[in-house]
Scaffold this motif. Structure first.
Motif, PDB file in Angstrom:
ATOM      1  N   ASP A   5       0.855  -1.179   0.000  1.00 42.03           N
ATOM      2  CA  ASP A   5       0.000   0.000   0.000  1.00 42.03           C
ATOM      3  C   ASP A   5       0.893   1.231   0.000  1.00 42.03           C
ATOM      4  O   ASP A   5       1.696   1.419   0.923  1.00 42.03           O
ATOM      5  N   THR A   6       0.786   2.050  -1.034  1.00 39.10           N
ATOM      6  CA  THR A   6       1.635   3.244  -1.143  1.00 39.10           C
ATOM      7  C   THR A   6       0.834   4.492  -0.802  1.00 39.10           C
ATOM      8  O   THR A   6      -0.360   4.586  -1.112  1.00 39.10           O
ATOM      9  N   LYS A   7       1.509   5.428  -0.144  1.00 37.86           N
ATOM     10  CA  LYS A   7       0.866   6.691   0.217  1.00 37.86           C
ATOM     11  C   LYS A   7       1.902   7.806   0.118  1.00 37.86           C
ATOM     12  O   LYS A   7       2.974   7.732   0.728  1.00 37.86           O
ATOM     13  N   THR A   8       1.584   8.832  -0.658  1.00 36.38           N
ATOM     14  CA  THR A   8       2.470   9.987  -0.766  1.00 36.38           C
ATOM     15  C   THR A   8       2.329  10.823   0.495  1.00 36.38           C
ATOM     16  O   THR A   8       1.231  11.244   0.853  1.00 36.38           O
ATOM     17  N   LEU A   9       3.448  11.054   1.157  1.00 34.42           N
ATOM     18  CA  LEU A   9       3.447  11.857   2.378  1.00 34.42           C
ATOM     19  C   LEU A   9       3.805  13.313   2.099  1.00 34.42           C
ATOM     20  O   LEU A   9       3.332  14.215   2.780  1.00 34.42           O
ATOM     21  N   LEU A  10       4.671  13.506   1.106  1.00 31.99           N
ATOM     22  CA  LEU A  10       5.144  14.850   0.801  1.00 31.99           C
ATOM     23  C   LEU A  10       5.586  14.882  -0.649  1.00 31.99           C
ATOM     24  O   LEU A  10       6.212  13.941  -1.133  1.00 31.99           O
ATOM     25  N   GLY A  11       5.253  15.951  -1.345  1.00 39.38           N
ATOM     26  CA  GLY A  11       5.653  16.072  -2.738  1.00 39.38           C
ATOM     27  C   GLY A  11       4.505  15.764  -3.677  1.00 39.38           C
ATOM     28  O   GLY A  11       3.350  15.665  -3.272  1.00 39.38           O
ATOM     29  N   ARG A  12       4.862  15.584  -4.944  1.00 45.13           N
ATOM     30  CA  ARG A  12       3.825  15.358  -5.947  1.00 45.13           C
ATOM     31  C   ARG A  12       3.313  13.923  -5.876  1.00 45.13           C
ATOM     32  O   ARG A  12       4.075  12.965  -5.778  1.00 45.13           O
ATOM     33  N   ASP A  13       1.995  13.799  -5.926  1.00 43.23           N
ATOM     34  CA  ASP A  13       1.351  12.492  -5.882  1.00 43.23           C
ATOM     35  C   ASP A  13       1.275  11.981  -7.310  1.00 43.23           C
ATOM     36  O   ASP A  13       0.300  12.195  -8.021  1.00 43.23           O
ATOM     37  N   ASP A  14       2.326  11.290  -7.728  1.00 39.31           N
ATOM     38  CA  ASP A  14       2.495  10.873  -9.106  1.00 39.31           C
ATOM     39  C   ASP A  14       2.497   9.347  -9.188  1.00 39.31           C
ATOM     40  O   ASP A  14       3.129   8.686  -8.367  1.00 39.31           O
ATOM     41  N   ASP A  15       1.810   8.801 -10.183  1.00 42.59           N
ATOM     42  CA  ASP A  15       1.741   7.346 -10.332  1.00 42.59           C
ATOM     43  C   ASP A  15       3.116   6.705 -10.457  1.00 42.59           C
ATOM     44  O   ASP A  15       3.359   5.629  -9.905  1.00 42.59           O
ATOM     45  N   LEU A  16       4.033   7.344 -11.182  1.00 40.13           N
ATOM     46  CA  LEU A  16       5.374   6.778 -11.347  1.00 40.13           C
ATOM     47  C   LEU A  16       6.131   6.713 -10.030  1.00 40.13           C
ATOM     48  O   LEU A  16       6.906   5.781  -9.798  1.00 40.13           O
ATOM     49  N   MET A  17       5.910   7.682  -9.155  1.00 45.52           N
ATOM     50  CA  MET A  17       6.566   7.636  -7.842  1.00 45.52           C
ATOM     51  C   MET A  17       6.046   6.451  -7.030  1.00 45.52           C
ATOM     52  O   MET A  17       6.800   5.802  -6.307  1.00 45.52           O
ATOM     53  N   HIS A  18       4.749   6.153  -7.186  1.00 47.24           N
ATOM     54  CA  HIS A  18       4.168   4.990  -6.510  1.00 47.24           C
ATOM     55  C   HIS A  18       4.749   3.690  -7.076  1.00 47.24           C
ATOM     56  O   HIS A  18       5.032   2.755  -6.325  1.00 47.24           O
ATOM     57  N   VAL A  19       4.941   3.650  -8.393  1.00 52.82           N
ATOM     58  CA  VAL A  19       5.526   2.459  -9.025  1.00 52.82           C
ATOM     59  C   VAL A  19       6.954   2.253  -8.518  1.00 52.82           C
ATOM     60  O   VAL A  19       7.344   1.135  -8.151  1.00 52.82           O
ATOM     61  N   TYR A  20       7.744   3.318  -8.496  1.00 55.89           N
ATOM     62  CA  TYR A  20       9.120   3.232  -7.997  1.00 55.89           C
ATOM     63  C   TYR A  20       9.138   2.758  -6.545  1.00 55.89           C
ATOM     64  O   TYR A  20       9.880   1.844  -6.183  1.00 55.89           O
ATOM     65  N   ALA A  21       8.327   3.388  -5.694  1.00 54.95           N
ATOM     66  CA  ALA A  21       8.322   3.061  -4.269  1.00 54.95           C
ATOM     67  C   ALA A  21       7.862   1.628  -4.037  1.00 54.95           C
ATOM     68  O   ALA A  21       8.443   0.899  -3.224  1.00 54.95           O
ATOM     69  N   ARG A  22       6.853   1.203  -4.758  1.00 57.00           N
ATOM     70  CA  ARG A  22       6.357  -0.165  -4.600  1.00 57.00           C
ATOM     71  C   ARG A  22       7.417  -1.176  -5.024  1.00 57.00           C
ATOM     72  O   ARG A  22       7.627  -2.190  -4.369  1.00 57.00           O
ATOM     73  N   ALA A  23       8.092  -0.915  -6.137  1.00 56.92           N
ATOM     74  CA  ALA A  23       9.136  -1.827  -6.615  1.00 56.92           C
ATOM     75  C   ALA A  23      10.304  -1.893  -5.623  1.00 56.92           C
ATOM     76  O   ALA A  23      10.846  -2.968  -5.362  1.00 56.92           O
TER      77      ALA A  23
END
Length: 144
Positions: A70-88
């Motif tokens: 489960d990904t959640k942006t805490l700070l910064g831009r809420d971008d799908d690619l950032m979620h993909v990077y973080a999940r990976a």
């Protein structure tokens, strides 16, 4: 530049590596493992960028073996690619932990720690190739 690993609780980061990219920019990957979470920084601009927290839910049912992320942006831009990077990145950390747990405990179940992973990501052009490079740079990190 070779990776630098330090397991001294005073020095941070516990692992860092810098890679020069084809365009001349530098990619820095730094990892620290805290008691309650792991922290991974991926940056090309020497800033933390977007902070994404990834919670890992390990199923207790024996027929369901794959964890969910489960990904959640805490700070910064809420971008799908950032979620993909973080999940990976979180999946890589979980699998590395599972592998380490299985090798140190012969009778273990091979499940790693499910503590959250906090990712700070600041890259110029996030794409698949850069993500694969980040994951490759994480391989020698033995702090999990």
């Amino acid at each position: 530049m070779p990776p630098h690993a330090s397991h001294n609780s005073v020095s941070l980061p516990s692992f860092s590596v810098r890679k020069e990219l084809d365009d001349g920019s530098k990619l820095d990957v730094m990892c620290t493992s805290f008691v309650d979470r792991d922290f991974v920084v991926v940056t090309q601009v020497k800033k933390l960028g977007t902070l994404v927290n990834v919670s890992v839910d390990v199923p207790q049912h024996p027929h369901q073996k794959q964890p969910t992320y489960d990904t959640k942006t805490l700070l910064g831009r809420d971008d799908d690619l950032m979620h993909v990077y973080a999940r990976a990145i979180a999946e890589f950390v979980y699998k590395a932990r599972s592998k380490q747990a299985a090798s140190t405990n012969a009778a273990g179940d091979g499940k790693g720690s499910s503590k959250p992973v906090l990712c700070a990501i600041s890259v110029k052009n996030p794409d698949r190739d850069l993500l694969l490079l980040v994951l490759d740079l994480l391989k020698p990190c033995g702090i999990w």
